[in-house]
Write a protein that holds these residues in place. Structure first.
Motif, PDB file in Angstrom:
ATOM      1  N   THR A   1       0.840  -1.194   0.000  1.00  0.00           N
ATOM      2  CA  THR A   1       0.000   0.000   0.000  1.00  0.00           C
ATOM      3  C   THR A   1       0.876   1.245   0.000  1.00  0.00           C
ATOM      4  O   THR A   1       1.885   1.293   0.702  1.00  0.00           O
ATOM      5  CB  THR A   1      -0.892   0.004   1.257  1.00  0.00           C
ATOM      6  N   PRO A   2       0.540   2.278  -0.777  1.00  0.00           N
ATOM      7  CA  PRO A   2       1.346   3.501  -0.783  1.00  0.00           C
ATOM      8  C   PRO A   2       1.488   4.103   0.613  1.00  0.00           C
ATOM      9  O   PRO A   2       0.555   4.080   1.414  1.00  0.00           O
ATOM     10  CB  PRO A   2       0.559   4.436  -1.713  1.00  0.00           C
ATOM     11  N   VAL A   3       2.662   4.652   0.874  1.00  0.00           N
ATOM     12  CA  VAL A   3       2.943   5.253   2.172  1.00  0.00           C
ATOM     13  C   VAL A   3       1.926   6.332   2.507  1.00  0.00           C
ATOM     14  O   VAL A   3       1.407   6.408   3.629  1.00  0.00           O
ATOM     15  CB  VAL A   3       4.376   5.825   2.194  1.00  0.00           C
ATOM     16  N   GLU A   4       1.617   7.182   1.537  1.00  0.00           N
ATOM     17  CA  GLU A   4       0.695   8.283   1.786  1.00  0.00           C
ATOM     18  C   GLU A   4      -0.678   7.790   2.235  1.00  0.00           C
ATOM     19  O   GLU A   4      -1.317   8.392   3.091  1.00  0.00           O
ATOM     20  CB  GLU A   4       0.538   9.137   0.517  1.00  0.00           C
ATOM     21  N   GLU A   5      -1.123   6.670   1.667  1.00  0.00           N
ATOM     22  CA  GLU A   5      -2.436   6.142   2.030  1.00  0.00           C
ATOM     23  C   GLU A   5      -2.418   5.591   3.457  1.00  0.00           C
ATOM     24  O   GLU A   5      -3.359   5.800   4.232  1.00  0.00           O
ATOM     25  CB  GLU A   5      -2.859   5.045   1.053  1.00  0.00           C
ATOM     26  N   LEU A   6      -1.348   4.898   3.833  1.00  0.00           N
ATOM     27  CA  LEU A   6      -1.262   4.364   5.189  1.00  0.00           C
ATOM     28  C   LEU A   6      -1.194   5.489   6.222  1.00  0.00           C
ATOM     29  O   LEU A   6      -1.813   5.405   7.283  1.00  0.00           O
ATOM     30  CB  LEU A   6      -0.037   3.458   5.319  1.00  0.00           C
ATOM     31  N   VAL A   7      -0.466   6.541   5.909  1.00  0.00           N
ATOM     32  CA  VAL A   7      -0.400   7.683   6.825  1.00  0.00           C
ATOM     33  C   VAL A   7      -1.769   8.334   6.943  1.00  0.00           C
ATOM     34  O   VAL A   7      -2.216   8.688   8.053  1.00  0.00           O
ATOM     35  CB  VAL A   7       0.661   8.694   6.361  1.00  0.00           C
ATOM     36  N   ALA A   8      -2.469   8.472   5.833  1.00  0.00           N
ATOM     37  CA  ALA A   8      -3.796   9.096   5.854  1.00  0.00           C
ATOM     38  C   ALA A   8      -4.771   8.282   6.709  1.00  0.00           C
ATOM     39  O   ALA A   8      -5.611   8.838   7.411  1.00  0.00           O
ATOM     40  CB  ALA A   8      -4.330   9.241   4.432  1.00  0.00           C
ATOM     41  N   ARG A   9      -4.672   6.964   6.658  1.00  0.00           N
ATOM     42  CA  ARG A   9      -5.548   6.126   7.490  1.00  0.00           C
ATOM     43  C   ARG A   9      -5.268   6.354   8.970  1.00  0.00           C
ATOM     44  O   ARG A   9      -6.178   6.306   9.797  1.00  0.00           O
ATOM     45  CB  ARG A   9      -5.342   4.644   7.162  1.00  0.00           C
ATOM     46  N   ALA A  10      -4.005   6.567   9.297  1.00  0.00           N
ATOM     47  CA  ALA A  10      -3.616   6.692  10.708  1.00  0.00           C
ATOM     48  C   ALA A  10      -4.040   8.011  11.314  1.00  0.00           C
ATOM     49  O   ALA A  10      -4.570   8.050  12.430  1.00  0.00           O
ATOM     50  CB  ALA A  10      -2.105   6.529  10.839  1.00  0.00           C
ATOM     51  N   VAL A  11      -3.801   9.111  10.614  1.00  0.00           N
ATOM     52  CA  VAL A  11      -3.860  10.423  11.251  1.00  0.00           C
ATOM     53  C   VAL A  11      -5.280  10.931  11.491  1.00  0.00           C
ATOM     54  O   VAL A  11      -5.463  12.012  12.050  1.00  0.00           O
ATOM     55  CB  VAL A  11      -3.057  11.470  10.444  1.00  0.00           C
ATOM     56  N   ARG A  12      -6.273  10.153  11.116  1.00  0.00           N
ATOM     57  CA  ARG A  12      -7.648  10.529  11.454  1.00  0.00           C
ATOM     58  C   ARG A  12      -7.938  10.254  12.927  1.00  0.00           C
ATOM     59  O   ARG A  12      -8.996  10.626  13.434  1.00  0.00           O
ATOM     60  CB  ARG A  12      -8.642   9.731  10.601  1.00  0.00           C
ATOM     61  N   HIS A  13      -6.997   9.602  13.622  1.00  0.00           N
ATOM     62  CA  HIS A  13      -7.270   9.115  14.968  1.00  0.00           C
ATOM     63  C   HIS A  13      -6.106   9.417  15.908  1.00  0.00           C
ATOM     64  O   HIS A  13      -5.058   9.891  15.492  1.00  0.00           O
ATOM     65  CB  HIS A  13      -7.497   7.603  14.937  1.00  0.00           C
ATOM     66  N   ALA A  14      -6.314   9.080  17.185  1.00  0.00           N
ATOM     67  CA  ALA A  14      -5.247   9.188  18.184  1.00  0.00           C
ATOM     68  C   ALA A  14      -4.323   7.982  18.078  1.00  0.00           C
ATOM     69  O   ALA A  14      -4.632   6.982  17.418  1.00  0.00           O
ATOM     70  CB  ALA A  14      -5.854   9.265  19.589  1.00  0.00           C
ATOM     71  N   ASP A  15      -3.180   8.070  18.785  1.00  0.00           N
ATOM     72  CA  ASP A  15      -2.156   7.049  18.583  1.00  0.00           C
ATOM     73  C   ASP A  15      -2.470   5.707  19.232  1.00  0.00           C
ATOM     74  O   ASP A  15      -1.725   4.748  19.036  1.00  0.00           O
ATOM     75  CB  ASP A  15      -0.794   7.547  19.056  1.00  0.00           C
ATOM     76  N   ASP A  16      -3.560   5.594  20.009  1.00  0.00           N
ATOM     77  CA  ASP A  16      -3.926   4.279  20.535  1.00  0.00           C
ATOM     78  C   ASP A  16      -5.101   3.685  19.769  1.00  0.00           C
ATOM     79  O   ASP A  16      -5.684   2.685  20.191  1.00  0.00           O
ATOM     80  CB  ASP A  16      -4.255   4.347  22.027  1.00  0.00           C
TER      81      ASP A  16
END
Length: 446
Positions: free
Chosen positions: A172-187
């Motif tokens: 999966t492209p790096v940008e897509e994985l980062v986008a999935r993550a940053v909608r939320h908190a780190d836990d």
């Protein structure tokens, strides 16, 4: 159903994974049907009982069995949005036929892109408001549980999609994985899945693409990079390129610490630097010892490993008197680490036994009790804790005497009193201090 199968269905219903394993070992059918006529694995999936689901699959339940509605237990888990449940049920998606793999991926992506509430509303036709609650998924992570129209799903479809892609060796492209993550908190499960998937790639190209986000205007993106670096540090230690990663991380962390403007992100950067044991960490710590954000000041003491300069010792003493309790605690734990304490540090640490904050009293006294100073002043201060009203302070005092082989240890533990339930671990090592002391000092005692 036979008797064991009936008991198995009951154990699944109440979420007793241990009983499920025992019944399967005793001959129960792991694919037994529940009251609804479906395999009991479906009940575990619907209840998000990932430990029960794992026990069933390990016992032989078929997660890919086609059900009357055309789904499978694994597909139901994917649609349910709990990555912990999917991981428990997924017996190896890579071995599935291409059509089934694509169906799993399409389902996860559809639920993720549509949104759990919107897709539930479409499927149930419900018009009222959805009920949302933050719940634990797995051992450490969290996700939103969404209930609408009598059905509940968990909104972890981003993590489910990420983990399926990883299992199926899809890059999966790096940008897509980062986008999935940053909608939320780190836990959140989505954040964690993206961070771990990227850390597992172990390539310089991926590393460079991810860390480029440390210049992103959003603090959440920068915080994700810090979390990635923490995960990557663990992964890199298992590769032949460990030295390269260590060198590049070190360079990035030192320069980043000088430019980061968000206190929360800077604290995360310093936390990663602490894990790295970077040689430049003390200098960075000194520059941030007076930072206005207490989260940053709370990380600074852990950047100072012995031996310490006079400037570092002075900074720690200031931090031990900080207005924020967490900063005082961090400074106390750092001050208590060296083998030899100065008279000033000894007096300062003992004074924290009387701190107005209960957590400071508890953790500072534990740091002193566990510390290496064996001076009479510290020993007597620990003995003085036996008069404290709080049991945790009495316990710290008794434990400190035990590790110093003080002859008053047995008396001290007698004054601690029976366990009051405050201490979560039945075999917590402080409670074992008397036994260890007696083994060293009274080996022939009955």
């Amino acid at each position: 159903m036979t008797g064991p199968d009936v008991r198995l269905a009951a154990a699944v219903r109440v979420g007793d994974a241990g009983e499920v394993r025992a019944l399967i070992e005793a001959g129960a059918d792991p694919d037994a049907a529940g009251a609804d006529g479906l395999p009991v694995l479906c009940s575990a999936v619907e209840a998000f009982a990932h430990e029960v689901a794992e026990a069933l699959v390990e016992g032989g339940a078929d997660p890919d069995r086609q059900l009357p509605d055309g789904t499978t237990p694994l597909l139901r888990a994917v649609e349910g949005g709990s990555p912990a449940t999917v991981s428990a049920v997924n017996a190896g998606a890579l071995r599935l036929p291409r059509e089934q793999r694509e169906r799993l991926l399409a389902a996860a992506r559809h639920w993720y892109e549509t949104g759990a509430e919107a897709e539930l509303r479409r499927r149930t036709g419900a018009r009222g408001p959805a009920r949302t609650a933050r719940v634990q998924d797995g051992e450490f992570l969290h996700v939103e549980a969404v209930t609408l129209g009598g059905r509940t799903v968990r909104a972890g479809h981003g993590a489910v999609l990420t983990e399926l892609e990883q299992a199926l060796r899809i890059l999966t492209p790096v940008e897509e994985l980062v986008a999935r993550a940053v909608r939320h908190a780190d836990d959140h499960v989505d954040w964690s899945a993206s961070s771990w998937a990227l850390a597992c790639r172990r390539s310089a190209g991926t590393w460079s693409q991810v860390v480029a986000f440390h210049r992103h205007p959003s603090p959440v993106h920068r915080a994700f990079v810090a979390d990635f670096l923490r995960s990557g540090a663990m992964q890199a230690s298992m590769t032949m390129h460990e030295r390269w990663y260590e060198r590049e991380r070190g360079r990035l962390l030192v320069s980043w610490a000088e430019t980061e403007t968000d206190g929360g992100v800077l604290a995360e950067v310093l936390a990663v630097m602490r894990l790295e044991e970077h040689p430049g960490a003390p200098a960075v710590g000194l520059r941030h010892a007076g930072h206005p954000d207490p989260r940053v000041r709370g990380e600074v003491p852990f950047l100072f490993d012995p031996p310490r300069t006079g400037e570092v010792a002075a900074a720690l003493r200031v931090l031990a008197r900080d207005a924020e309790p967490e900063v005082r605690v961090a400074a106390a734990e750092s001050l208590a680490w060296p083998e030899v304490w100065s008279g000033e540090d000894r007096e300062l640490l003992v004074s924290l036994f009387r701190d107005p904050d209960p957590q400071v009293r508890s953790r500072a006294s534990y740091a002193v009790a566990s510390g290496r100073d064996r001076s009479p002043a510290v020993t007597e201060a620990l003995f003085g804790l036996l008069d404290a009203q709080e049991q945790v302070l009495r316990l710290n005092g008794a434990f400190g005497l035990a590790v110093r082989d003080d002859p008053r240890t047995r008396e001290a533990y007698g004054r601690v009193g029976p366990r009051d339930g405050e201490h979560e671990c039945e075999h917590e090592h402080r409670w074992d201090g008397l036994w260890r002391w007696s083994m060293r000092n009274e080996p022939d005692a009955p």
